[in-house]
Design an enzyme around this catalytic site. Structure first.
Site, PDB file in Angstrom:
ATOM      1  N   SER A 179      -2.164   6.163   1.497  1.00  0.00           N
ATOM      2  CA  SER A 179      -2.723   6.329   0.151  1.00  0.00           C
ATOM      3  C   SER A 179      -4.368   5.914  -0.059  1.00  0.00           C
ATOM      4  O   SER A 179      -4.354   7.448  -0.353  1.00  0.00           O
ATOM      5  CB  SER A 179      -2.460   4.276  -0.676  1.00  0.00           C
ATOM      6  OG  SER A 179      -1.940   4.619  -0.615  1.00  0.00           O
ATOM      7  N   ASP A 430       8.844   7.149  -0.840  1.00  0.00           N
ATOM      8  CA  ASP A 430       7.453   6.336  -1.674  1.00  0.00           C
ATOM      9  C   ASP A 430       7.205   6.972  -3.247  1.00  0.00           C
ATOM     10  O   ASP A 430       6.721   7.932  -3.302  1.00  0.00           O
ATOM     11  CB  ASP A 430       6.332   6.604  -1.061  1.00  0.00           C
ATOM     12  CG  ASP A 430       5.298   6.313  -1.156  1.00  0.00           C
ATOM     13  OD1 ASP A 430       4.828   5.539  -2.075  1.00  0.00           O
ATOM     14  OD2 ASP A 430       3.807   7.359   0.054  1.00  0.00           O
ATOM     15  N   HIS A 455       6.042   4.491   2.581  1.00  0.00           N
ATOM     16  CA  HIS A 455       4.496   4.497   1.920  1.00  0.00           C
ATOM     17  C   HIS A 455       4.018   4.051   3.283  1.00  0.00           C
ATOM     18  O   HIS A 455       3.728   3.359   4.224  1.00  0.00           O
ATOM     19  CB  HIS A 455       4.197   3.264   0.794  1.00  0.00           C
ATOM     20  CG  HIS A 455       2.701   3.476   1.265  1.00  0.00           C
ATOM     21  ND1 HIS A 455       2.256   4.659  -0.244  1.00  0.00           N
ATOM     22  CD2 HIS A 455       1.079   3.067   0.725  1.00  0.00           C
ATOM     23  CE1 HIS A 455       0.819   4.465  -0.314  1.00  0.00           C
ATOM     24  NE2 HIS A 455       0.052   3.691   0.370  1.00  0.00           N
TER      25      HIS A 455
END
Length: 501
Positions: A179, A430, A455
């Site tokens: 991320s 995601d 994710h």
């Protein structure tokens, strides 16, 4: 682990949060008050906690106080001098939380005889400038050093010193990040400091989520499609629920009744607070719609969106729509049934610094489309976004700075010419995948996209129940990392022989 506007930075409603309207939700960070908290570190993830005296401002020579940056060093008897170092670029939260949830790095390190290092991001966890969280977050002046550029320089400085102290300057470094950690602090560190690291695995890294590089509706369209693919009626109930919330919140007792019905720890100040909290759940559910049970953000069952829609759809005809909605979001916020009440201000992983980052350089504009989105229609309004940042922090965002500093436009041409040794891995469920690199750019800039992935699922600990496609994805990543290391050591060997003869 691992996160960005209103307190959870969802763009659709005005809230009391410091973060601006119209920016992205935090990559991570649920909020609920549990009866018990804390997750023990897995026995196999053994590490020492260390601190490094860090420079506050790497880009000036001002006489400023330094700070202690926390980092974790794995215990590995197989590592030897000049052996590989697997370095995790810390996200917007406590580094031990990310270490506990990044099993992939721990699991593959012994295969390579690699030393594992997890470094905490400045202004998060225990890596606080000015001596405390209160002092670090005091005002815009104290927060001025919370930037991605400073964080990257922290990591580069820490790594250089770490290798020097081990007399292991020849150790190749492979970067890992998920991320935000994958986006800026792994992929972009590889591009900014190619002499420090030989490669990067950037999982769920939306490097294209800035300006108008991708359509502004992308994020929320993906969230909505994740729900629609499970149940069209579920999608429609959610889409209709926002008007119901507004209606129920009217009148003298409206907010009090909503607060009671949704088991909140305090009375609402506005309907927008509750709306933010609900749509935060939907966004996070889309991020962690894993095929296996998980407890990364919250304790959740396998395929949690399927379970949410089952709860919403299972009530008989005529059931109040908000009863359905509460039943659905309880899957996210209270699946274990251990929540006393829901605290809208709770920030269990210490990620509120992202509000500042979203108001300065991490401007990720988002909108909600009329037809494809289950959220209320919203067009990004930069003027309102800027006004809220000025009101909250006294600063004006720089919406084009990230693409100036790190690039993003014409990414294929740029990375093909100037980048190498980066894996962009994404799960297409995601919503952040819509802003990432989904196709190979060159032989060494590789995109791995999985249709049913969530994710940074590839960085999660492996289990015996992992689907074949996930096992295969990780094998591919391991093989690519092995090729980077083989090329590095072969190059050193060739260089040594050349100098010798």
């Amino acid at each position: 682990m691992e996160t960005l506007a209103p307190l959870l930075l969802l763009l659709l409603f005005v809230s009391a949060s410091a973060a601006p309207i119209g920016s992205a939700p935090r990559f991570l960070g649920p909020y609920a008050r549990r009866k018990s908290s804390g997750v023990a570190s897995p026995a196999s993830y053994e590490y020492d906690v260390r601190y490094f005296g860090q420079t506050l401002d790497h880009f000036s020579f001002a006489d400023l106080p330094g700070f202690q940056q926390r980092y974790l060093v794995g215990r590995n008897d197989l590592w030897s001098r000049n052996g590989p170092i697997f370095f995790y670029c810390g996200n917007e939260g406590d580094i031990e939380w990310f270490a506990e949830n990044t099993g992939f790095v721990w699991e593959i390190a012994p295969r390579f005889g690699a030393l594992v290092v997890f470094a905490e991001h400045r202004y998060y966890g225990k890596s606080m400038p000015f001596g405390s969280r209160e002092s670090a977050y005091k005002d815009a002046k104290s927060l001025a050093y919370l930037t991605a550029e400073q964080a990257l320089a922290d990591f580069a400085t820490l790594l250089t010193d770490f290798k020097h102290n081990l007399s292991s300057e020849g150790s190749p470094v492979v970067l890992f990040g998920g991320s935000y950690g994958g986006k800026v602090l792994a992929a972009w560190m590889r591009l900014k400091y190619p002499h420090v690291a030989i490669g990067a695995l950037a999982s769920s890294a939306p490097i294209l989520q800035f300006e108008d590089i991708v359509p502004l509706e992308t994020f929320y369209d993906i969230v909505s499609n994740d729900f629609k693919r499970e149940s069209l009626s579920c999608f429609e109930f959610i889409k209709e629920s926002w008007d119901a919330l507004e209606t129920c919140g009217q009148g003298n007792d409206g907010l009090r009744n909503l607060s009671k019905d949704f088991h909140l720890c305090r009375k609402l100040n506005s309907v927008g607070e509750l709306s933010d909290w609900i749509n935060s759940a939907y966004s996070y559910l889309a991020m962690v719609d894993y095929p296996l049970p998980s407890s990364f953000l919250m304790p959740l069952p396998a395929n949690p969106i399927k379970e949410v829609c089952r709860k919403i759809d299972s009530h008989p005809n005529g059931t109040d729509i908000l009863v359905r909605i509460l039943a659905g979001i309880n899957v996210y916020y209270n699946y274990t049934g251990t929540v006393d009440c829901f605290d809208l201000e709770d920030d269990p992983h210490g990620m509120n610094g992202w509000d500042w980052q979203a108001c300065t350089e991490m401007v990720m504009p988002m909108s909600s489309s009329r037809d494809k989105s289950m959220f209320p229609t919203y067009d990004f309004d930069y003027a309102s976004y800027e006004d809220q940042c000025v009101q909250s922090y006294g600063v004006r965002p720089r919406p084009r700075w990230i693409t100036t500093e790190f690039g993003g436009h014409d990414i294929r041409t740029v990375l093909k010419k100037f980048g190498s040794n980066i894996i962009f891995s994404n799960g297409l469920l995601d919503p952040w995948s819509g802003g990432s690199v989904l196709h190979n750019i060159s032989d060494s800039i590789i995109a791995l996209a999985t249709e049913l992935g969530g994710h940074h699922l590839d960085l999660r600990p492996s289990t015996n129940e992992d689907p074949d496609w996930l096992v295969g994805q990780r094998k591919t990543e391991i093989n690519i990392i092995r090729s980077w290391l083989n090329d590095y050591y072969e190059g050193r060997k060739t260089s040594f022989l050349t100098q010798l003869y």
